[in-house]
Design an enzyme around this catalytic site. Sequence first.
Site, PDB file in Angstrom:
ATOM      1  N   PRO A 124       0.791  -1.222   0.000  1.00 45.34           N
ATOM      2  CA  PRO A 124       0.000   0.000   0.000  1.00 45.34           C
ATOM      3  C   PRO A 124       0.828   1.280   0.000  1.00 45.34           C
ATOM      4  CG  PRO A 124      -0.108  -1.098   2.130  1.00 45.34           C
ATOM      5  CD  PRO A 124       0.538  -2.053   1.179  1.00 45.34           C
ATOM      6  N   ASN A 125       0.335   2.228  -0.781  1.00 49.91           N
ATOM      7  CA  ASN A 125       0.870   3.595  -0.875  1.00 49.91           C
ATOM      8  C   ASN A 125       2.173   3.705  -1.659  1.00 49.91           C
ATOM      9  OD1 ASN A 125      -1.238   4.880   0.713  1.00 49.91           O
ATOM     10  ND2 ASN A 125      -0.389   3.711   2.420  1.00 49.91           N
ATOM     11  N   ARG A 155       5.093  10.997  -2.306  1.00 45.73           N
ATOM     12  CA  ARG A 155       4.719  10.689  -0.928  1.00 45.73           C
ATOM     13  C   ARG A 155       5.902  10.936   0.014  1.00 45.73           C
ATOM     14  NH1 ARG A 155       4.779   4.530   1.331  1.00 45.73           N
ATOM     15  NH2 ARG A 155       3.862   4.986   3.350  1.00 45.73           N
ATOM     16  N   HIS A 177       3.791  -4.550   9.184  1.00 42.13           N
ATOM     17  CA  HIS A 177       3.672  -4.440  10.636  1.00 42.13           C
ATOM     18  C   HIS A 177       2.342  -4.973  11.167  1.00 42.13           C
ATOM     19  CE1 HIS A 177       7.001  -1.832   9.659  1.00 42.13           C
ATOM     20  NE2 HIS A 177       6.198  -0.976   9.031  1.00 42.13           N
ATOM     21  N   ASP A 230       1.308 -15.683   6.693  1.00 42.76           N
ATOM     22  CA  ASP A 230       0.851 -17.048   6.401  1.00 42.76           C
ATOM     23  C   ASP A 230       1.038 -17.392   4.928  1.00 42.76           C
ATOM     24  OD1 ASP A 230       0.160 -17.342   9.040  1.00 42.76           O
ATOM     25  OD2 ASP A 230      -2.013 -17.258   8.725  1.00 42.76           O
ATOM     26  N   LEU A 276      12.422   0.840   1.823  1.00 38.06           N
ATOM     27  CA  LEU A 276      13.217   1.987   1.387  1.00 38.06           C
ATOM     28  C   LEU A 276      13.866   2.672   2.589  1.00 38.06           C
ATOM     29  CD1 LEU A 276      10.388   3.189  -0.927  1.00 38.06           C
ATOM     30  CD2 LEU A 276      12.698   2.800  -1.795  1.00 38.06           C
ATOM     31  N   SER A 277      13.062   2.912   3.613  1.00 35.35           N
ATOM     32  CA  SER A 277      13.554   3.640   4.787  1.00 35.35           C
ATOM     33  C   SER A 277      14.113   2.661   5.816  1.00 35.35           C
ATOM     34  CB  SER A 277      12.401   4.448   5.406  1.00 35.35           C
ATOM     35  OG  SER A 277      11.386   3.575   5.885  1.00 35.35           O
ATOM     36  N   ARG A 288       6.936   0.728  13.672  1.00 34.54           N
ATOM     37  CA  ARG A 288       7.575   0.187  12.464  1.00 34.54           C
ATOM     38  C   ARG A 288       8.723  -0.772  12.789  1.00 34.54           C
ATOM     39  NH1 ARG A 288       5.293   3.547   8.475  1.00 34.54           N
ATOM     40  NH2 ARG A 288       4.945   5.631   9.299  1.00 34.54           N
TER      41      ARG A 288
END
Length: 155
Positions: free
Chosen positions: A10-11, A18, A80, A87, A101-102, A111
Site C-alpha cells: 500500500p501507498n 509521498r 507491521h 501465512d 526503502l527507509s 515500524r
Amino acid sequence: MINVHVLNGPNLNLLGRREPDVYGRMTLADVERLVREKAGSLGVGITFRQSNHEGHLVDWIQEAGAQGAGVVINAGAYTHTSIALRDAIAGSAAPTVEIHLSNVHARESFRHHSLIAPVSVGVICGFGPMSYLLGLEAIHRVMVERAQEAKPSTH
Ligand code: DQA
C-alpha cells in the site's frame, strides 16, 4: 531460469510524491526500471507489481510459490500488521526477502516490528531504491545456492 516477483504494498504507488524526505523523489516506475536493469545483468526474470489491497498481495505470493519463483516484497504498512501475508509466505514456501526503502528501525516504534521477517530469508532496509537491488541480488544468490544443493551429487 530464476524468476523473482517484486511485490509492492500500500501507498507505494505514490512513491516520488509521498513524503519525499523519507522515501525520496524516485517514482515506482523509476524503481521498476532499475530492478529490470539489474535483473537483466543477473539473467533473472521479473514480475513487478503493486497493490493497495492485502488480498492481492496474498494471491501474488501464492502465485510466486506455485511457479517456483522467489519474492522480494516491500509490504509497506502491512509489514507491521498482516498475519495473512505472513501465512502466505510461510504457506507458499516462496523464498522471500523483505525490503524497505527507509530504515524502519530509526523511525516510529510501530515500524520496528515485522510480522513477515520471521518467515523471510532476510530483511534489507534503509538504502532507498538500492534496497530493491540488494534484495534482488540476495534472493538470486539464495535461489542459485538452493538449486545447487538440490542437484544430485555426481560422485
Ligand atoms: C516502508 C516502511 C513502512 O513502515 C511504511 O509503512 C511504508 C514504506 C518503506 O519502504 O520504507 O509504506 O515499507
